[in-house]
Write a protein that holds these residues in place. Sequence first.
Motif, PDB file in Angstrom:
ATOM      1  N   GLU A   8      -5.443   5.254  -4.773  1.00 25.54           N
ATOM      2  CA  GLU A   8      -6.754   4.933  -4.206  1.00 25.54           C
ATOM      3  C   GLU A   8      -6.730   3.571  -3.504  1.00 25.54           C
ATOM      4  N   ARG A   9      -6.055   2.608  -4.137  1.00 25.34           N
ATOM      5  CA  ARG A   9      -5.976   1.259  -3.576  1.00 25.34           C
ATOM      6  C   ARG A   9      -5.169   1.282  -2.272  1.00 25.34           C
ATOM      7  N   ALA A  17       0.836  -1.206   0.000  1.00 32.70           N
ATOM      8  CA  ALA A  17       0.000   0.000   0.000  1.00 32.70           C
ATOM      9  C   ALA A  17       0.873   1.260   0.000  1.00 32.70           C
ATOM     10  N   ASP A  74      -3.210   7.369   8.503  1.00 36.66           N
ATOM     11  CA  ASP A  74      -4.364   8.045   7.900  1.00 36.66           C
ATOM     12  C   ASP A  74      -4.277   9.559   8.124  1.00 36.66           C
ATOM     13  N   ARG A 101      -5.818   3.643   5.559  1.00 36.22           N
ATOM     14  CA  ARG A 101      -6.778   4.451   6.314  1.00 36.22           C
ATOM     15  C   ARG A 101      -7.148   3.804   7.646  1.00 36.22           C
ATOM     16  N   ASP A 102      -6.889   2.496   7.773  1.00 30.91           N
ATOM     17  CA  ASP A 102      -7.206   1.802   9.029  1.00 30.91           C
ATOM     18  C   ASP A 102      -6.132   2.000  10.091  1.00 30.91           C
ATOM     19  N   GLU A 120      -4.674   3.774  -0.253  1.00 28.30           N
ATOM     20  CA  GLU A 120      -5.388   4.523   0.777  1.00 28.30           C
ATOM     21  C   GLU A 120      -6.366   3.629   1.534  1.00 28.30           C
ATOM     22  N   LEU A 121      -7.014   2.710   0.805  1.00 34.26           N
ATOM     23  CA  LEU A 121      -8.008   1.826   1.439  1.00 34.26           C
ATOM     24  C   LEU A 121      -7.358   0.945   2.508  1.00 34.26           C
ATOM     25  N   VAL A 122      -6.090   0.629   2.329  1.00 33.71           N
ATOM     26  CA  VAL A 122      -5.387  -0.202   3.319  1.00 33.71           C
ATOM     27  C   VAL A 122      -4.915   0.661   4.494  1.00 33.71           C
TER      28      VAL A 122
END
Length: 446
Positions: free
Chosen positions: A275-276, A262, A288, A282-283, A278-280
Amino acid sequence: MDWNSAHAETITHLQALIRFNTTNPPGNELPLARYLADVLRAAEIETQLLEPAPMRGAVVARLRGDGRDAPVLLMAHMDVVGVEAEHWSVNPFAGEVRDGFLYGRGAIDDKGMLAANLMTMLLLAREVAARRIHLRRDVIFAATSDEEVADEWGMGWLIDNHPESIRAEFALNEGGRTRVLDGKPLYLAVQTAEKVAHVVRLTAHGPGGHASVPLEGNAVARLARAIATIHDNPLPVKLLPTTREFFRELSPVWPVPAERAAMADLGSGDAGRVERGELVLRDIPMLDALLRTTVSPTMLQGGVAPNVIPTEVSATLNIRTLPGDPIDDVVAALARIVGDPLVDFTIVERGEESPLCEFSSPMFLAIAEATRALNPDLAVVPFLGTGATDSARMRRWGVQAYGVLPFPMEQSDEERMHANDERIPLDSLHFGTQLIYGAILRVAAA
Ligand SMILES: [Zn+2]
């Protein structure tokens, strides 16, 4: 360079610094400032001892170079935060060494760096006196008061009252980290930019009345909905050059495969991959917070009695904007997200933007080279600080200030900062002193 005896000397100085109780308030940094001034003067280093207010101190010392380049400034604060002595396993002001750690309030914030900076001045002075090195720029040492509380008698006071004594091209300050994971040093993060803190009040209005007759449009419910909506809709990701570089350089050494991938995605600059990634990430709250302007609701105000529906209630939002994200635009975006004309936003405290530092400057490169000379496996990454330090003020004043914490530490040890049993591993103190010395040598010696 005899690093073994320099190491012993650094420990002795750090113990002495910790034994001055400079808990702020009230600070009482003056005796410590006198100690520093005595040590510097004994080494024949040009030193000013200043007293910004009764019992508050400032020390500014200077090693002269030939003036080819503008000065570099070593910064550290002398005051510390308070202790809950009953929760410490040692006396927080004794400077005790136990099992390879030096314990004491301030060991890592910020007396460790103060000791490393002091040692750097002493070692440079000896090298210059022995004609082993030649300085092409002045090296300035500044020890300040009142950083932890009001910041009234600290760096800001020096800038206002003795600007000529600390004017520099580059500065090294606290504010970074050197992370060790499971015993393995991973990366050294140099803070080159900071988010900007603002306080915003969110107020909901509605019809008042007796609590026995529930009302549609109740201001408390309205406020709760607005807060929940803000919480559930994070602001969009915006990658600063600093953050892209941070992830790109960090990814090769990062131990968790999914996060490593990521980070590479975020570092790639490709919109789809960003975008991909960020999805990982952000947790992971700490990561984040680097990606976007963030909002934390922190306080609630309102209500007059248990049986009265109030006409107005409010919440406090602590907003941390990315550099270049104006707070007015952020508030307008939040108002759109909430979409309720009976909820309004007031900016109560407006933070001040400061310029970003370059991560291709001679100072940054000197830090990176000095690090690699000590440990070639350690990645050196620029990063965006989510908190606030004196560096922002320095940057606004035109100094490129870099934030470091040059002492390799596990997260668990770093979390003792401002907490109980604060301590510094002796090996890390040694490493950090060599790192500061090495970086200053590279940026200032001919
Ligand atoms: Zn500090």
